[in-house]
Design a protein around this motif. Sequence first.
Motif, PDB file in Angstrom:
ATOM      1  N   VAL A 122       0.834  -1.196   0.000  1.00 15.88           N
ATOM      2  CA  VAL A 122       0.000   0.000   0.000  1.00 15.88           C
ATOM      3  C   VAL A 122       0.871   1.251   0.000  1.00 15.88           C
ATOM      4  N   ALA A 123       1.939   1.216   0.804  1.00 18.09           N
ATOM      5  CA  ALA A 123       2.829   2.375   0.933  1.00 18.09           C
ATOM      6  C   ALA A 123       4.195   1.909   1.381  1.00 18.09           C
ATOM      7  N   VAL A 124       5.203   2.731   1.095  1.00 19.44           N
ATOM      8  CA  VAL A 124       6.563   2.488   1.586  1.00 19.44           C
ATOM      9  C   VAL A 124       7.042   3.772   2.251  1.00 19.44           C
ATOM     10  N   SER A 125       7.853   3.620   3.307  1.00 22.63           N
ATOM     11  CA  SER A 125       8.277   4.771   4.093  1.00 22.63           C
ATOM     12  C   SER A 125       9.685   4.560   4.623  1.00 22.63           C
ATOM     13  N   PRO A 136      22.916  -9.080  16.152  1.00 27.25           N
ATOM     14  CA  PRO A 136      22.466  -8.932  14.760  1.00 27.25           C
ATOM     15  C   PRO A 136      21.166  -8.132  14.695  1.00 27.25           C
ATOM     16  N   ASN A 137      21.008  -7.388  13.625  1.00 24.89           N
ATOM     17  CA  ASN A 137      19.830  -6.559  13.423  1.00 24.89           C
ATOM     18  C   ASN A 137      18.705  -7.405  12.835  1.00 24.89           C
ATOM     19  N   LEU A 138      17.779  -7.820  13.686  1.00 20.40           N
ATOM     20  CA  LEU A 138      16.621  -8.606  13.251  1.00 20.40           C
ATOM     21  C   LEU A 138      15.440  -7.706  12.898  1.00 20.40           C
ATOM     22  N   ARG A 139      15.669  -6.382  12.970  1.00 21.59           N
ATOM     23  CA  ARG A 139      14.613  -5.391  12.744  1.00 21.59           C
ATOM     24  C   ARG A 139      14.986  -4.470  11.580  1.00 21.59           C
ATOM     25  N   GLN A 140      15.523  -5.032  10.508  1.00 22.60           N
ATOM     26  CA  GLN A 140      15.948  -4.232   9.360  1.00 22.60           C
ATOM     27  C   GLN A 140      14.775  -3.595   8.626  1.00 22.60           C
ATOM     28  N   VAL A 141      13.662  -4.315   8.569  1.00 26.13           N
ATOM     29  CA  VAL A 141      12.465  -3.829   7.872  1.00 26.13           C
ATOM     30  C   VAL A 141      11.260  -4.073   8.768  1.00 26.13           C
ATOM     31  N   HIS A 142      10.438  -3.030   8.936  1.00 24.77           N
ATOM     32  CA  HIS A 142       9.207  -3.131   9.723  1.00 24.77           C
ATOM     33  C   HIS A 142       8.039  -3.133   8.745  1.00 24.77           C
ATOM     34  N   LEU A 143       7.192  -4.162   8.832  1.00 24.31           N
ATOM     35  CA  LEU A 143       6.010  -4.275   7.972  1.00 24.31           C
ATOM     36  C   LEU A 143       4.761  -4.215   8.837  1.00 24.31           C
ATOM     37  N   LEU A 144       3.734  -3.594   8.313  1.00 24.50           N
ATOM     38  CA  LEU A 144       2.477  -3.439   9.041  1.00 24.50           C
ATOM     39  C   LEU A 144       1.327  -3.604   8.061  1.00 24.50           C
ATOM     40  N   PHE A 173       3.357   4.386  12.250  1.00 23.93           N
ATOM     41  CA  PHE A 173       3.901   3.458  13.245  1.00 23.93           C
ATOM     42  C   PHE A 173       5.398   3.236  13.075  1.00 23.93           C
ATOM     43  N   GLY A 174       5.987   3.898  12.093  1.00 21.35           N
ATOM     44  CA  GLY A 174       7.410   3.701  11.832  1.00 21.35           C
ATOM     45  C   GLY A 174       7.673   2.535  10.906  1.00 21.35           C
ATOM     46  N   GLU A 175       6.619   2.036  10.276  1.00 19.29           N
ATOM     47  CA  GLU A 175       6.805   0.903   9.367  1.00 19.29           C
ATOM     48  C   GLU A 175       7.402   1.365   8.056  1.00 19.29           C
ATOM     49  N   ASN A 176       8.185   0.470   7.460  1.00 20.44           N
ATOM     50  CA  ASN A 176       8.778   0.730   6.147  1.00 20.44           C
ATOM     51  C   ASN A 176       7.860   0.295   5.021  1.00 20.44           C
ATOM     52  N   VAL A 177       7.123  -0.791   5.242  1.00 19.85           N
ATOM     53  CA  VAL A 177       6.251  -1.346   4.211  1.00 19.85           C
ATOM     54  C   VAL A 177       4.874  -1.572   4.818  1.00 19.85           C
ATOM     55  N   THR A 178       3.872  -0.916   4.240  1.00 21.11           N
ATOM     56  CA  THR A 178       2.487  -1.111   4.653  1.00 21.11           C
ATOM     57  C   THR A 178       1.844  -2.009   3.603  1.00 21.11           C
ATOM     58  N   THR A 179       1.259  -3.122   4.063  1.00 24.70           N
ATOM     59  CA  THR A 179       0.691  -4.104   3.145  1.00 24.70           C
ATOM     60  C   THR A 179      -0.829  -4.166   3.287  1.00 24.70           C
ATOM     61  N   SER A 180      -1.455  -4.828   2.328  1.00 25.48           N
ATOM     62  CA  SER A 180      -2.882  -5.096   2.380  1.00 25.48           C
ATOM     63  C   SER A 180      -3.109  -6.500   1.828  1.00 25.48           C
ATOM     64  N   GLY A 181      -4.055  -7.208   2.427  1.00 20.47           N
ATOM     65  CA  GLY A 181      -4.400  -8.530   1.922  1.00 20.47           C
ATOM     66  C   GLY A 181      -3.501  -9.649   2.411  1.00 20.47           C
ATOM     67  N   VAL A 182      -2.644  -9.377   3.374  1.00 24.04           N
ATOM     68  CA  VAL A 182      -1.762 -10.398   3.952  1.00 24.04           C
ATOM     69  C   VAL A 182      -1.892 -10.306   5.470  1.00 24.04           C
ATOM     70  N   ASP A 183      -2.261 -11.397   6.115  1.00 31.10           N
ATOM     71  CA  ASP A 183      -2.345 -11.422   7.571  1.00 31.10           C
ATOM     72  C   ASP A 183      -0.935 -11.651   8.115  1.00 31.10           C
ATOM     73  N   LEU A 184      -0.171 -10.574   8.203  1.00 30.32           N
ATOM     74  CA  LEU A 184       1.228 -10.663   8.611  1.00 30.32           C
ATOM     75  C   LEU A 184       1.393 -11.338   9.972  1.00 30.32           C
ATOM     76  N   LEU A 185       0.479 -11.060  10.901  1.00 32.47           N
ATOM     77  CA  LEU A 185       0.606 -11.586  12.256  1.00 32.47           C
ATOM     78  C   LEU A 185       0.425 -13.099  12.325  1.00 32.47           C
ATOM     79  N   ALA A 186      -0.195 -13.677  11.315  1.00 37.89           N
ATOM     80  CA  ALA A 186      -0.440 -15.122  11.298  1.00 37.89           C
ATOM     81  C   ALA A 186       0.696 -15.904  10.650  1.00 37.89           C
ATOM     82  N   LEU A 187       1.655 -15.201  10.062  1.00 42.13           N
ATOM     83  CA  LEU A 187       2.762 -15.884   9.381  1.00 42.13           C
ATOM     84  C   LEU A 187       3.799 -16.363  10.396  1.00 42.13           C
ATOM     85  N   PRO A 188       4.525 -17.428  10.065  1.00 40.83           N
ATOM     86  CA  PRO A 188       5.515 -17.954  11.004  1.00 40.83           C
ATOM     87  C   PRO A 188       6.884 -17.292  10.854  1.00 40.83           C
ATOM     88  N   THR A 189       7.692 -17.467  11.864  1.00 41.34           N
ATOM     89  CA  THR A 189       9.095 -17.059  11.813  1.00 41.34           C
ATOM     90  C   THR A 189       9.759 -17.765  10.633  1.00 41.34           C
TER      91      THR A 189
END
Length: 179
Positions: A5-8, A54-62, A82-98
């Motif tokens: 949706v957006a990049v920041s 190590p930087n495990l927080r290189q990209v923040h997605l919301l 929220f400080g996110e770099n990539v705002t998505t739509s149509g993907v349940d990011l919170l349900a995805l696994p590590t």
Amino acid sequence: MGRVVAVSLRRGHHFSKTQAMSIRLLAGLGVEGDGHCGVTVKHRHQARQDPTRPNLRQVHLLQAELFDELEAQGFHLQPGAFGENVTTSGVDLLALPTGCLLKLGDSAIVELTGLRNPCVQIDRFQQGLMAATLQRAPDGRLIRKAGVMAIVRAGGDVRPQDRVRIEWPSAPHRPLQPV
């Protein structure tokens, strides 16, 4: 399949980021020109504890769907807030696994490392927002809705309207934990 949706991005350490026409992901580093870009941890609190981690927080997605949920509660937010770099739509990011891979646009690939752990900065941004991004599951488990964190596996440019494709890791899947 979802979409971007957006990049920041934003230089330095600020809560919110500025929307851009595109961002460039750099393999092993993060978003070019962003305050969290680097091999080692850039999160201020974590860097004080151990700057060699190590930087495990290189990209923040919301997921943009959170903005709709928060709007219904009286919060007015735009992508990047929220400080996110990539705002998505149509993907349940919170349900995805590590370890899940997200292919963004033509060539960029990020690997999910964990959940963003909401902190007091969220309430400094808008009072009550932290509580609005936390929820209890029926089993009592805390659900953190403030996005997911990732590392860059393959670089490339990411723009609004780019496709988001998901590649699941091999089973067993491990749920995302705060990083």
